[in-house]
Design a protein around this motif. Structure first.
Motif, PDB file in Angstrom:
ATOM      1  N   ILE A   1      -0.286  -2.457  -3.716  1.00 25.29           N
ATOM      2  CA  ILE A   1      -0.804  -1.355  -4.533  1.00 25.29           C
ATOM      3  C   ILE A   1      -1.814  -1.859  -5.553  1.00 25.29           C
ATOM      4  O   ILE A   1      -2.917  -1.309  -5.689  1.00 25.29           O
ATOM      5  CB  ILE A   1       0.360  -0.606  -5.220  1.00 25.29           C
ATOM      6  N   VAL A   2      -1.476  -2.929  -6.270  1.00 24.12           N
ATOM      7  CA  VAL A   2      -2.370  -3.441  -7.311  1.00 24.12           C
ATOM      8  C   VAL A   2      -3.636  -4.041  -6.702  1.00 24.12           C
ATOM      9  O   VAL A   2      -4.750  -3.781  -7.182  1.00 24.12           O
ATOM     10  CB  VAL A   2      -1.636  -4.482  -8.190  1.00 24.12           C
ATOM     11  N   ALA A   3      -3.492  -4.829  -5.643  1.00 21.22           N
ATOM     12  CA  ALA A   3      -4.654  -5.502  -5.057  1.00 21.22           C
ATOM     13  C   ALA A   3      -5.659  -4.498  -4.499  1.00 21.22           C
ATOM     14  O   ALA A   3      -6.861  -4.592  -4.790  1.00 21.22           O
ATOM     15  CB  ALA A   3      -4.203  -6.468  -3.962  1.00 21.22           C
ATOM     16  N   TYR A   4      -5.187  -3.529  -3.737  1.00 18.55           N
ATOM     17  CA  TYR A   4      -6.128  -2.580  -3.148  1.00 18.55           C
ATOM     18  C   TYR A   4      -6.635  -1.568  -4.170  1.00 18.55           C
ATOM     19  O   TYR A   4      -7.768  -1.100  -4.057  1.00 18.55           O
ATOM     20  CB  TYR A   4      -5.510  -1.899  -1.927  1.00 18.55           C
ATOM     21  N   SER A   5      -5.854  -1.235  -5.166  1.00 14.03           N
ATOM     22  CA  SER A   5      -6.357  -0.374  -6.234  1.00 14.03           C
ATOM     23  C   SER A   5      -7.481  -1.065  -6.997  1.00 14.03           C
ATOM     24  O   SER A   5      -8.512  -0.461  -7.279  1.00 14.03           O
ATOM     25  CB  SER A   5      -5.237   0.008  -7.209  1.00 14.03           C
ATOM     26  N   TYR A   6      -7.279  -2.336  -7.314  1.00 14.17           N
ATOM     27  CA  TYR A   6      -8.322  -3.077  -8.010  1.00 14.17           C
ATOM     28  C   TYR A   6      -9.564  -3.201  -7.130  1.00 14.17           C
ATOM     29  O   TYR A   6     -10.690  -3.088  -7.608  1.00 14.17           O
ATOM     30  CB  TYR A   6      -7.813  -4.458  -8.415  1.00 14.17           C
ATOM     31  N   MET A   7      -9.365  -3.432  -5.842  1.00 12.37           N
ATOM     32  CA  MET A   7     -10.505  -3.570  -4.940  1.00 12.37           C
ATOM     33  C   MET A   7     -11.309  -2.281  -4.851  1.00 12.37           C
ATOM     34  O   MET A   7     -12.541  -2.302  -4.911  1.00 12.37           O
ATOM     35  CB  MET A   7     -10.022  -3.984  -3.551  1.00 12.37           C
ATOM     36  N   PHE A   8     -10.629  -1.147  -4.716  1.00  9.50           N
ATOM     37  CA  PHE A   8     -11.342   0.114  -4.550  1.00  9.50           C
ATOM     38  C   PHE A   8     -11.992   0.593  -5.846  1.00  9.50           C
ATOM     39  O   PHE A   8     -13.061   1.178  -5.822  1.00  9.50           O
ATOM     40  CB  PHE A   8     -10.414   1.205  -4.024  1.00  9.50           C
TER      41      PHE A   8
END
Length: 125
Positions: free
Chosen positions: A115-122
């Motif tokens: 959740i954190v990694a892809y939220s930060y990426m997007f």
């Protein structure tokens, strides 16, 4: 029966306009989906691979991913996902004492990491 030469190309002529509408034409026309498809096409799985590195017990995989980040090979979202999913040296005694609990703890640490990694990426990359 001899088919005309253009008959096998007929699906291309039918599908191409719809693909240009979704992805954008080779010229400067862009569609709503082209930004998403081309921006994340090469880096979409990098945070997931870094999270999988975090599943490995010990601090070695964390050092490898941190080195990759410092040298510019992986984005910050991959480093964040790896840092959250990494159990470190605490996973060794957990595997020895209760292997099923260690696997479940690793799975539970993967959920917020994704959740954190892809939220930060997007949102930020």
């Amino acid at each position: 029966v001899r088919y005309p030469v253009t008959l096998p190309l007929l699906p291309i002529f039918i599908i191409s306009p719809s693909l240009f509408w979704l992805v954008g034409s080779p010229t400067k026309q862009k569609s709503i989906f082209s930004f998403f498809l081309f921006k994340y096409s090469t880096t979409f799985f990098v945070p997931l691979i870094a999270i999988l590195f975090g599943f490995l017990p010990g601090c070695g995989p964390q050092i490898v991913v941190a080195t990759f980040y410092l040298n510019g090979y992986v984005p910050l979202s991959a480093e964040l996902g790896n840092a959250i999913s990494n159990d470190g040296d605490a996973l060794f005694p957990a595997i020895a004492l209760a292997p099923k609990a260690a696997i479940m703890a690793t799975v539970y640490s993967a959920i917020p990491a994704i959740i954190v990694a892809y939220s930060y990426m997007f949102f930020f990359e």
